[in-house]
Write a protein that holds these residues in place. Structure first.
Motif, PDB file in Angstrom:
ATOM      1  N   SER A 307       0.803  -1.187   0.089  1.00  0.00           N
ATOM      2  CA  SER A 307      -0.035  -0.068   0.175  1.00  0.00           C
ATOM      3  C   SER A 307       1.005   1.173  -0.028  1.00  0.00           C
ATOM      4  O   SER A 307       1.916   1.249   0.486  1.00  0.00           O
ATOM      5  N   ARG A 327      -3.834   1.806   2.254  1.00  0.00           N
ATOM      6  CA  ARG A 327      -4.530   2.370   1.233  1.00  0.00           C
ATOM      7  C   ARG A 327      -3.661   2.711  -0.034  1.00  0.00           C
ATOM      8  O   ARG A 327      -2.733   2.979   0.348  1.00  0.00           O
ATOM      9  N   ASP A 336     -10.316   7.595  -1.815  1.00  0.00           N
ATOM     10  CA  ASP A 336      -9.554   6.991  -0.992  1.00  0.00           C
ATOM     11  C   ASP A 336     -10.307   6.112  -0.045  1.00  0.00           C
ATOM     12  O   ASP A 336      -9.863   5.130   0.193  1.00  0.00           O
ATOM     13  N   GLU A 337     -11.532   6.239   0.105  1.00  0.00           N
ATOM     14  CA  GLU A 337     -12.279   5.272   0.769  1.00  0.00           C
ATOM     15  C   GLU A 337     -12.614   3.907   0.077  1.00  0.00           C
ATOM     16  O   GLU A 337     -12.709   2.805   0.750  1.00  0.00           O
ATOM     17  N   VAL A 340      -9.158   1.091  -0.283  1.00  0.00           N
ATOM     18  CA  VAL A 340      -8.374   0.191   0.786  1.00  0.00           C
ATOM     19  C   VAL A 340      -7.971  -1.288   0.098  1.00  0.00           C
ATOM     20  O   VAL A 340      -8.928  -1.936  -0.127  1.00  0.00           O
TER      21      VAL A 340
END
Length: 349
Positions: A307, A327, A336-337, A340
């Motif tokens: 990540s 993320r 961004d949400e 993940v």
């Protein structure tokens, strides 16, 4: 030998002295000698019970009491039935003695022994923490002796001394209790001060360790900044970011770190990832074996992570020890949400 044993021995010796004295000073035969000896025997038995009786429950309780004030209050208290026997002796012994010697001999030396003897018994009762019973016994002794031999004779032959004994014993016991409470409070304050001093020493040691670690980590980078006058190359800037991250890790999450975890955190930062480590509670009281397992799983998770941003947080949850979230920027331009790509929960067990 304990102080209690010494005082008990002195009390036994004093009552034995009274017994021998009564036997030796008997002059003319008493009209009813059996009552004299029965009353005296009852007095001796009650006195020795009040001196030596200590219930086994009080002995067991005193062994587990660390507070000296509580120990004195609980372990030395005379049972109620024994105090009642002492009060009964204060009522019966003057009557049996007076009946044994007759009305004409109430002031004879061998007929007034109970004034001192019962005074000593009430002192014992008071010392064994039955003050009201002791003062009740002194009141009964005062009234009976004045009725049986007259106020002047009673006061002249020993009643005043018995009252003074009880007063002095009460004052001494009060002073000793206060001294015991003060000693207990001072001991508690000393323990609190020692604990505070120990905690301060531990904190000072931790601060020294943190400062030494900070110097070891940031020292080379700072030296490089001084040498170059603040003009750093890309490699120097990377070393500075890695050093800053390591310092933040040591300050924010020291319980999560060991050599393997530190190495994986540095590797992730060197490849460009932003790593945040936060210890938000939940690892207090965890044994070393569990901490070692949690750190192994964390190192393994970081080793396999790719990540761009990694968040490592401890958890106050009952079963979850550490949460690792990763993320990355999505190729499809998602938020961004929605990006993940790593979620790992490390369990306590």
């Amino acid at each position: 030998m304990s102080v209690r044993a010494i005082l008990s021995g002195l009390a036994f010796a004093f009552t034995a002295y009274i017994a021998v004295r009564v036997v030796l000073i008997i002059g003319e035969p008493a009209p009813h000698p059996a009552f004299m000896f029965v009353g005296f025997a009852f007095y001796l038995v009650v006195t020795w019970i009040c001196i030596g009786w200590r219930p086994s429950s009080a002995r067991r309780a005193s062994m587990g009491i660390a507070d000296p004030a509580l120990h004195i209050t609980t372990a030395n208290r005379l049972p109620v039935w024994a105090a009642a026997l002492a009060l009964a002796a204060a009522v019966l012994v003057p009557l049996t003695t007076t009946y044994a010697v007759g009305e004409d001999m109430t002031t004879a030396p061998y007929a007034t022994w109970y004034l001192g003897g019962l005074g000593a018994l009430m002192v014992i009762v008071l010392v064994r923490r039955r003050a009201w019973m002791a003062w009740a016994g002194i009141a009964v002794l005062t009234i009976e002796s004045m009725v049986l031999m007259g106020p002047a004779s009673a006061l002249a032959l020993g009643l005043v001394g018995s009252i003074v004994w009880v007063i002095v014993a009460h004052l001494v016991r009060f002073s000793l209790d206060r001294a015991a409470r003060d000693t207990s409070q001072l001991a508690q304050l000393q323990r609190a001060a020692s604990a505070w001093q120990s905690s301060q020493l531990v904190r000072q040691r931790e601060r020294r360790v943190q400062i030494q670690r900070a110097l070891a980590i940031a020292g080379p980078v700072l030296s490089r900044v001084v040498v170059t006058g603040g003009v750093l190359s890309d490699a120097d800037r990377l070393e500075a970011r890695v050093a800053e991250g390591r310092l933040r890790d040591e300050l924010r999450g020291p319980r999560l770190l060991d050599d393997d975890v530190r190495a994986e955190l540095e590797r992730a930062r060197r490849r460009g990832a932003a790593v945040t480590v936060l210890d938000e509670g939940g690892l207090e009281g965890v044994d070393e074996a569990t901490l070692a397992r949690i750190r192994r799983e964390l190192a393994e998770t970081l080793r396999n992570a790719s990540s761009d941003r990694i968040y490592i947080r401890t958890s106050p949850h009952e079963t979850i020890a550490v949460t690792v979230v990763g993320r990355s920027v999505s190729d499809e331009g998602l938020s961004d949400e929605d990006a993940v790509d790593l979620w790992r929960e490390i369990q306590h067990v």
